[in-house]
Design a protein around this motif. Structure first.
Motif, short mmCIF file in Angstrom:
data_model
loop_
_atom_site.label_atom_id
_atom_site.label_comp_id
_atom_site.label_asym_id
_atom_site.label_seq_id
_atom_site.Cartn_x
_atom_site.Cartn_y
_atom_site.Cartn_z
N UNK A 135 0.83 -1.20 0.00
CA UNK A 135 0.00 0.00 0.00
C UNK A 135 0.86 1.26 0.00
N UNK A 136 1.97 1.24 0.76
CA UNK A 136 2.89 2.38 0.76
C UNK A 136 3.52 2.57 -0.62
N UNK A 137 3.94 1.48 -1.23
CA UNK A 137 4.53 1.56 -2.58
C UNK A 137 3.50 2.09 -3.56
N UNK A 138 2.27 1.58 -3.48
CA UNK A 138 1.21 2.04 -4.38
C UNK A 138 0.92 3.52 -4.15
N UNK A 139 0.85 3.94 -2.86
CA UNK A 139 0.57 5.35 -2.55
C UNK A 139 1.69 6.24 -3.09
N UNK A 140 2.96 5.84 -2.94
CA UNK A 140 4.09 6.61 -3.46
C UNK A 140 4.03 6.68 -4.99
N UNK A 141 3.71 5.56 -5.62
CA UNK A 141 3.62 5.54 -7.08
C UNK A 141 2.45 6.40 -7.54
N UNK A 142 1.34 6.37 -6.81
CA UNK A 142 0.18 7.17 -7.17
C UNK A 142 0.50 8.67 -7.03
N UNK A 143 1.19 9.04 -5.94
CA UNK A 143 1.59 10.44 -5.77
C UNK A 143 2.53 10.88 -6.89
N UNK A 144 3.49 10.04 -7.21
CA UNK A 144 4.45 10.37 -8.27
C UNK A 144 3.73 10.49 -9.61
N UNK A 145 2.74 9.62 -9.84
CA UNK A 145 1.99 9.67 -11.09
C UNK A 145 1.18 10.96 -11.18
N UNK A 146 0.60 11.38 -10.05
CA UNK A 146 -0.16 12.63 -10.04
C UNK A 146 0.75 13.84 -10.27
N UNK A 189 3.32 13.76 -12.04
CA UNK A 189 3.94 13.51 -13.34
C UNK A 189 5.44 13.31 -13.24
N UNK A 190 5.84 12.70 -12.15
CA UNK A 190 7.27 12.43 -11.98
C UNK A 190 7.68 11.12 -12.60
N UNK A 191 6.71 10.29 -12.92
CA UNK A 191 7.03 9.02 -13.54
C UNK A 191 6.80 9.18 -15.04
N UNK A 192 7.81 8.85 -15.82
CA UNK A 192 7.72 8.97 -17.28
C UNK A 192 7.36 7.61 -17.83
N UNK A 193 6.52 7.67 -18.81
CA UNK A 193 6.12 6.42 -19.46
C UNK A 193 7.12 6.09 -20.53
N UNK A 194 7.53 4.84 -20.53
CA UNK A 194 8.46 4.37 -21.55
C UNK A 194 7.72 3.53 -22.55
N UNK A 195 8.01 3.77 -23.80
CA UNK A 195 7.38 2.98 -24.84
C UNK A 195 8.24 1.87 -25.29
#
Length: 168
Positions: free
Chosen positions: A149-160, A162-168
């Motif tokens: 849940x902590x990992x998911x919350x951190x990833x969700x915050x980063x996604x909001x 826009x700190x996580x870049x999508x790789x194609x």
């Protein structure tokens, strides 16, 4: 029997007593159960005191007596009641057999109670160990779920953010 109660999908914390508490409770239960079975057997098979008395009765006997009348001897019989007591070994054998049967039955009650106690004690110990293992597994799963849940919350915050870049 031990069980874990669930309340609408939420696990409740169960506080287990030490195993000795459950063992003592089981032993007290089986002791009372055995004592009740012994008492019931003794009371239902108790004989009244008159079962052990010898046979006493009155018998009609005809004693023979000699009567001398002027040089002749004649035998006469007169009927009279005379008490007689009959004491055979049958009464004593019956008493002995009853005592031996009662001792054997009480020993069988004790042996059966001991066997039932040991079976249920083994089952209690097995279930207790299974519950301890289950509690350990549940605690480990809870820790794992919190971490995920902590990992998911951190990833969700980063996604909001826009700190996580999508790789194609």
């Amino acid at each position: 029997m031990l069980c874990i109660a669930l309340n609408q999908g939420k696990a409740q914390e169960i506080t287990l007593q030490p195993l000795d508490v459950y063992e003592q409770s089981l032993k007290a239960f089986h002791t009372q159960k055995r004592d009740a079975a012994r008492t019931e057997y003794v009371q239902t098979n108790k004989r009244k005191w008159w079962y052990y008395l010898p046979n006493v009765g009155l018998g009609l006997t005809y004693p023979i007596s000699q009567v001398n009348t002027g040089g002749e001897t004649s035998l006469t019989t007169r009927a009279r009641l005379a008490p007689s007591i009959n004491l055979g070994t049958g009464v004593l054998a019956n008493i002995d057999q009853t005592r031996n049967t009662q001792k054997a039955k009480l020993a069988a009650i004790d042996a059966d109670a001991q066997f039932q106690y040991r079976v249920e004690l083994h089952e209690l110990r097995s279930r207790y160990e299974a519950i301890l293992i289950e509690k350990t597994i549940l605690k480990d799963q809870e820790i794992t779920n919190r971490m995920e849940n902590n990992i998911f919350a951190n990833a969700d915050d980063a996604n909001r953010k826009k700190e996580i870049k999508k790789y194609l």
